[in-house]
Design a protein around this motif. Structure first.
Motif, PDB file in Angstrom:
ATOM      1  N   ARG A 131       0.825  -1.202   0.000  1.00  0.00           N
ATOM      2  CA  ARG A 131       0.000   0.000   0.000  1.00  0.00           C
ATOM      3  C   ARG A 131       0.865   1.260   0.000  1.00  0.00           C
ATOM      4  N   PHE A 132       0.396   2.277  -0.719  1.00  0.00           N
ATOM      5  CA  PHE A 132       0.972   3.618  -0.652  1.00  0.00           C
ATOM      6  C   PHE A 132      -0.149   4.573  -0.280  1.00  0.00           C
ATOM      7  N   TYR A 133       0.046   5.364   0.770  1.00  0.00           N
ATOM      8  CA  TYR A 133      -0.898   6.405   1.151  1.00  0.00           C
ATOM      9  C   TYR A 133      -0.226   7.753   0.950  1.00  0.00           C
ATOM     10  N   GLY A 134      -0.863   8.578   0.133  1.00  0.00           N
ATOM     11  CA  GLY A 134      -0.230   9.820  -0.270  1.00  0.00           C
ATOM     12  C   GLY A 134       0.522   9.603  -1.570  1.00  0.00           C
ATOM     13  N   ILE A 135       0.843  10.673  -2.238  1.00  0.00           N
ATOM     14  CA  ILE A 135       1.514  10.541  -3.529  1.00  0.00           C
ATOM     15  C   ILE A 135       2.942  10.013  -3.335  1.00  0.00           C
ATOM     16  N   PRO A 136       3.308   8.967  -4.047  1.00  0.00           N
ATOM     17  CA  PRO A 136       4.671   8.405  -3.928  1.00  0.00           C
ATOM     18  C   PRO A 136       5.666   9.216  -4.744  1.00  0.00           C
ATOM     19  N   ALA A 137       5.988  10.379  -4.242  1.00  0.00           N
ATOM     20  CA  ALA A 137       6.890  11.290  -4.950  1.00  0.00           C
ATOM     21  C   ALA A 137       8.303  11.172  -4.389  1.00  0.00           C
ATOM     22  N   GLY A 138       9.226  11.854  -5.037  1.00  0.00           N
ATOM     23  CA  GLY A 138      10.606  11.843  -4.568  1.00  0.00           C
ATOM     24  C   GLY A 138      11.199  10.446  -4.582  1.00  0.00           C
ATOM     25  N   TYR A 139      11.885  10.114  -3.499  1.00  0.00           N
ATOM     26  CA  TYR A 139      12.535   8.808  -3.402  1.00  0.00           C
ATOM     27  C   TYR A 139      11.533   7.659  -3.454  1.00  0.00           C
ATOM     28  N   GLU A 140      10.296   7.908  -3.014  1.00  0.00           N
ATOM     29  CA  GLU A 140       9.319   6.815  -2.952  1.00  0.00           C
ATOM     30  C   GLU A 140       8.774   6.425  -4.317  1.00  0.00           C
ATOM     31  N   PHE A 141       8.990   7.252  -5.309  1.00  0.00           N
ATOM     32  CA  PHE A 141       8.561   6.875  -6.657  1.00  0.00           C
ATOM     33  C   PHE A 141       9.301   5.617  -7.098  1.00  0.00           C
ATOM     34  N   THR A 142      10.567   5.503  -6.720  1.00  0.00           N
ATOM     35  CA  THR A 142      11.342   4.303  -7.040  1.00  0.00           C
ATOM     36  C   THR A 142      10.733   3.076  -6.385  1.00  0.00           C
ATOM     37  N   ASN A 143      10.236   3.228  -5.157  1.00  0.00           N
ATOM     38  CA  ASN A 143       9.614   2.092  -4.480  1.00  0.00           C
ATOM     39  C   ASN A 143       8.345   1.630  -5.189  1.00  0.00           C
ATOM     40  N   LEU A 144       7.602   2.574  -5.748  1.00  0.00           N
ATOM     41  CA  LEU A 144       6.424   2.196  -6.524  1.00  0.00           C
ATOM     42  C   LEU A 144       6.835   1.364  -7.730  1.00  0.00           C
ATOM     43  N   LEU A 145       7.888   1.791  -8.414  1.00  0.00           N
ATOM     44  CA  LEU A 145       8.384   1.032  -9.567  1.00  0.00           C
ATOM     45  C   LEU A 145       8.866  -0.354  -9.146  1.00  0.00           C
TER      46      LEU A 145
ATOM     47  N   PHE B  28       6.217   5.751   7.912  1.00  0.00           N
ATOM     48  CA  PHE B  28       5.985   7.155   7.597  1.00  0.00           C
ATOM     49  C   PHE B  28       7.211   7.730   6.895  1.00  0.00           C
ATOM     50  N   PHE B  29       6.966   8.424   5.794  1.00  0.00           N
ATOM     51  CA  PHE B  29       8.052   8.974   4.989  1.00  0.00           C
ATOM     52  C   PHE B  29       7.713  10.381   4.537  1.00  0.00           C
ATOM     53  N   THR B  30       8.713  11.072   4.035  1.00  0.00           N
ATOM     54  CA  THR B  30       8.518  12.313   3.289  1.00  0.00           C
ATOM     55  C   THR B  30       9.291  12.163   1.978  1.00  0.00           C
TER      56      THR B  30
ATOM     57  N   ILE C  38       3.333   5.681   4.185  1.00  0.00           N
ATOM     58  CA  ILE C  38       2.445   6.805   4.468  1.00  0.00           C
ATOM     59  C   ILE C  38       3.214   8.116   4.371  1.00  0.00           C
ATOM     60  N   GLU C  39       2.786   8.974   3.466  1.00  0.00           N
ATOM     61  CA  GLU C  39       3.429  10.285   3.314  1.00  0.00           C
ATOM     62  C   GLU C  39       2.984  11.164   4.484  1.00  0.00           C
ATOM     63  N   ALA C  40       3.896  11.432   5.398  1.00  0.00           N
ATOM     64  CA  ALA C  40       3.559  12.022   6.694  1.00  0.00           C
ATOM     65  C   ALA C  40       2.844  13.364   6.580  1.00  0.00           C
ATOM     66  N   SER C  41       3.291  14.226   5.681  1.00  0.00           N
ATOM     67  CA  SER C  41       2.724  15.573   5.626  1.00  0.00           C
ATOM     68  C   SER C  41       1.280  15.595   5.150  1.00  0.00           C
ATOM     69  N   GLU C  42       0.822  14.518   4.496  1.00  0.00           N
ATOM     70  CA  GLU C  42      -0.544  14.466   3.995  1.00  0.00           C
ATOM     71  C   GLU C  42      -1.540  13.967   5.030  1.00  0.00           C
ATOM     72  N   PHE C  43      -1.065  13.385   6.118  1.00  0.00           N
ATOM     73  CA  PHE C  43      -1.967  12.806   7.116  1.00  0.00           C
ATOM     74  C   PHE C  43      -1.568  13.266   8.516  1.00  0.00           C
ATOM     75  N   PRO C  44      -1.804  14.548   8.824  1.00  0.00           N
ATOM     76  CA  PRO C  44      -1.381  15.100  10.115  1.00  0.00           C
ATOM     77  C   PRO C  44      -2.025  14.419  11.313  1.00  0.00           C
ATOM     78  N   ASP C  45      -3.212  13.839  11.136  1.00  0.00           N
ATOM     79  CA  ASP C  45      -3.847  13.151  12.263  1.00  0.00           C
ATOM     80  C   ASP C  45      -3.051  11.921  12.669  1.00  0.00           C
ATOM     81  N   LEU C  46      -2.483  11.211  11.690  1.00  0.00           N
ATOM     82  CA  LEU C  46      -1.651  10.050  12.001  1.00  0.00           C
ATOM     83  C   LEU C  46      -0.315  10.481  12.596  1.00  0.00           C
TER      84      LEU C  46
END
Length: 214
Positions: free
Chosen positions: A90-104, A138-140, A168-176
């Motif tokens: 699962r990816f929550y939040g846009i998988p941008a930056g370094y995490e785009f590689t993980n999606l691939l 949690f990542f950024t 989980i992209e931390a900045s997109e889910f401040p409640d978590l």
């Protein structure tokens, strides 16, 4: 405006040439109160256009609650990467930056016959797990160490039917962030009971998972 530039698209297309099995990217979005839902969906659509083995499914979290419940998805944007089987990636939040590689990498895990980079001992221990484990990392996008923590969690999920691994992209889910007291990334939370900060080695990460399921 394209999210994947021409040079990067060319490299991805070459990597996807090795994909022999169908891979589905199931995206959950919301019409309102979701800053990066459109961008996440557009990113997945652009990826799908780079290989005829990739299929995109789009659902609305509010309108398609039954489908979301089937995947255990409660937030948007979310991407579930799966093949014929759902292995808990699962990816929550846009998988941008370094995490785009993980999606691939996750796409290649499902679409190719390449062996797991995990040790035989780790794979054996993961397959022996009989209780559910949810790993939340949690990542950024700018974090260079988060990639390793997310990748390891996804490999654990791929190796065990009992594990679900959420990036989980931390900045997109401040409640978590508030709930789990996220002050630095990567931070990993397992079953909401075991927590640790940093990109730890494979053996140490396995010990944390086993601790959480005991």
């Amino acid at each position: 405006m394209a999210m994947i530039d021409a040079k990067t698209a060319q490299k991805i297309t070459a990597a996807f040439a090795n994909v022999t099995e169908p891979v589905t990217l199931t995206v959950f979005i919301k019409e309102h109160e979701c800053t990066f839902c459109r961008q996440t969906h557009d990113l997945v659509e652009e990826l799908s256009a780079l290989s005829d083995k990739l299929v995109t499914e789009r659902f609305d979290l509010d309108k398609d609650g039954e489908v979301a419940a089937r995947y255990g998805v409660e937030r948007a944007p979310a991407i579930v990467v799966h093949g014929q089987e759902d292995r808990g990636i699962r990816f929550y939040g846009i998988p941008a930056g370094y995490e785009f590689t993980n999606l691939l990498e996750s796409i290649l895990d499902f679409g190719t016959a390449r062996p797991s980079p995990l040790s035989a001992e780790t794979q054996q221990a993961l397959k022996a797990i009989t209780k559910p484990a949810k790993i939340q990392v949690f990542f950024t996008p700018q974090c260079p160490y988060c990639h390793q923590a997310v990748r390891l969690a996804h490999l654990f999920a791929f190796a065990s039917e009992q594990i679900t691994a959420e990036a989980i992209e931390a900045s997109e889910f401040p409640d978590l962030v508030q709930k789990f007291h996220i002050q630095g990334v990567p931070k990993t939370v397992i079953n909401e009971t075991v927590e640790y900060v940093g990109a730890v080695p494979e053996k140490q990460a396995l010990e944390h998972v086993l601790e959480a399921v005991r």
